[in-house]
Design a protein around this motif. Structure first.
Motif, PDB file in Angstrom:
ATOM      1  N   ALA A 190       0.878  -1.228  -0.221  1.00  0.00           N
ATOM      2  CA  ALA A 190       0.028  -0.156   0.438  1.00  0.00           C
ATOM      3  C   ALA A 190       0.743   1.216  -0.520  1.00  0.00           C
ATOM      4  O   ALA A 190       1.111   2.164  -0.486  1.00  0.00           O
ATOM      5  N   ARG A 191       2.426   1.411   0.600  1.00  0.00           N
ATOM      6  CA  ARG A 191       2.876   2.578   0.893  1.00  0.00           C
ATOM      7  C   ARG A 191       4.722   2.488  -0.276  1.00  0.00           C
ATOM      8  O   ARG A 191       5.360   1.253   0.513  1.00  0.00           O
ATOM      9  N   VAL A 192       4.546   3.237  -0.598  1.00  0.00           N
ATOM     10  CA  VAL A 192       5.956   2.996  -1.393  1.00  0.00           C
ATOM     11  C   VAL A 192       6.891   3.630  -0.738  1.00  0.00           C
ATOM     12  O   VAL A 192       8.168   3.664  -0.102  1.00  0.00           O
ATOM     13  N   THR A 193       6.582   5.329  -0.270  1.00  0.00           N
ATOM     14  CA  THR A 193       7.525   6.443   0.356  1.00  0.00           C
ATOM     15  C   THR A 193       6.298   6.298   1.560  1.00  0.00           C
ATOM     16  O   THR A 193       5.417   6.532   1.650  1.00  0.00           O
ATOM     17  N   ALA A 194       7.164   7.762   2.404  1.00  0.00           N
ATOM     18  CA  ALA A 194       6.942   8.078   3.304  1.00  0.00           C
ATOM     19  C   ALA A 194       5.474   8.778   3.038  1.00  0.00           C
ATOM     20  O   ALA A 194       4.587   9.565   4.115  1.00  0.00           O
ATOM     21  N   ASP A 195       5.973   9.723   1.892  1.00  0.00           N
ATOM     22  CA  ASP A 195       4.820  11.086   1.678  1.00  0.00           C
ATOM     23  C   ASP A 195       3.409  10.603   0.794  1.00  0.00           C
ATOM     24  O   ASP A 195       2.490  11.408   0.713  1.00  0.00           O
ATOM     25  N   ASP A 196       3.585   8.935   0.302  1.00  0.00           N
ATOM     26  CA  ASP A 196       2.553   8.423  -0.242  1.00  0.00           C
ATOM     27  C   ASP A 196       0.835   9.416   0.690  1.00  0.00           C
ATOM     28  O   ASP A 196       0.548   8.538   1.860  1.00  0.00           O
ATOM     29  N   LEU A 197      -0.214   9.152  -0.140  1.00  0.00           N
ATOM     30  CA  LEU A 197      -1.533   9.512   0.546  1.00  0.00           C
ATOM     31  C   LEU A 197      -2.118   8.345   0.158  1.00  0.00           C
ATOM     32  O   LEU A 197      -2.066   7.572  -0.799  1.00  0.00           O
ATOM     33  N   VAL A 198      -2.405   7.419   1.234  1.00  0.00           N
ATOM     34  CA  VAL A 198      -3.052   6.047   1.101  1.00  0.00           C
ATOM     35  C   VAL A 198      -4.490   6.417   1.697  1.00  0.00           C
ATOM     36  O   VAL A 198      -4.866   6.394   2.474  1.00  0.00           O
TER      37      VAL A 198
END
Length: 219
Positions: A190-198
């Motif tokens: 679900a998440r690739v980077t810390a700034d991704d909106l999920v």
């Protein structure tokens, strides 16, 4: 009420379908949340303080190392009932502005959660707006999300107006919505980077309710 009936037609038990649906959705949120959030302290912002929201907050407290919990509900009675879980505030934007995890469990007809209220890298679990004519999510949240998942994409095509209308207006495609099971089994990150909106939309409690009925049959 959900009634359990033997093949011969005899009624052998019954339980509240509403309560079962809350348990099912809250449990799904608890299983999902650790796969959505980035590492580090987790603040929770909650819109809606009814029985579903309160049940889910309790589940998330078991699933995650939660820090501050901030809650908003325009209904004073519901807000007071949720005060044991965290700080109750008077407006929705304040409840979610600094939250790394946002939970929505409302009956809103117009979006209850706006894109400009949400911090970069936030994870959103939307449990409410489970029928036509209701919307929790600003379309910009779905359009800007790096990852969108749903427990029942086929059901969402009929009932989840926030998703359905976003697709119809060309901001999202159904093929971009990952089935929840793929996240839970680790087939999709679900998440690739810390700034991704999920964003996760949970719309169908039926499998969980049926699981409870199966368990009742075994008692």
């Amino acid at each position: 009420t959900c009634t359990v009936i033997e093949p011969e037609g005899a009624t052998i038990g019954a339980f509240s379908a509403d309560d079962a649906a809350r348990i099912a959705l809250a449990t799904a949120a608890g299983l999902l949340a650790p796969r959505l959030v980035a590492s580090g302290p987790i603040t929770l912002g909650v819109l809606g303080a009814g029985p579903l929201a309160r049940r889910t907050i309790a589940e998330l407290q078991h699933a995650l190392p939660l820090g501050a919990i901030t809650i908003h509900d325009p209904d004073p009675t519901a807000a007071a009932a949720a005060a044991e879980f965290g700080r109750v505030v008077g407006d929705a934007a304040t409840a979610v502005r600094d939250a790394r995890l946002v939970l929505t469990a409302t009956n809103a007809r117009d979006p209850a959660l706006r894109a400009d209220w949400v911090a970069p890298g936030a994870s959103i679990i939307a449990l409410g707006a489970d029928r036509r004519g209701r919307r929790e999510l600003d379309y910009r949240l779905l359009a800007d999300a790096a990852f969108v998942t749903c427990d029942a994409p086929l059901v969402a095509r009929v009932l989840a107006d926030d998703l359905r209308e976003c697709v119809e207006e060309g901001h999202l495609d159904w093929q971009e919505i990952t089935p929840l099971r793929d996240v839970l089994i680790g087939a999709a990150d679900a998440r690739v980077t810390a700034d991704d909106l999920v964003v996760a939309k949970l719309i169908d409690a039926t499998p969980g309710v049926l699981a409870l009925a199966r368990a009742a049959l075994k008692l």
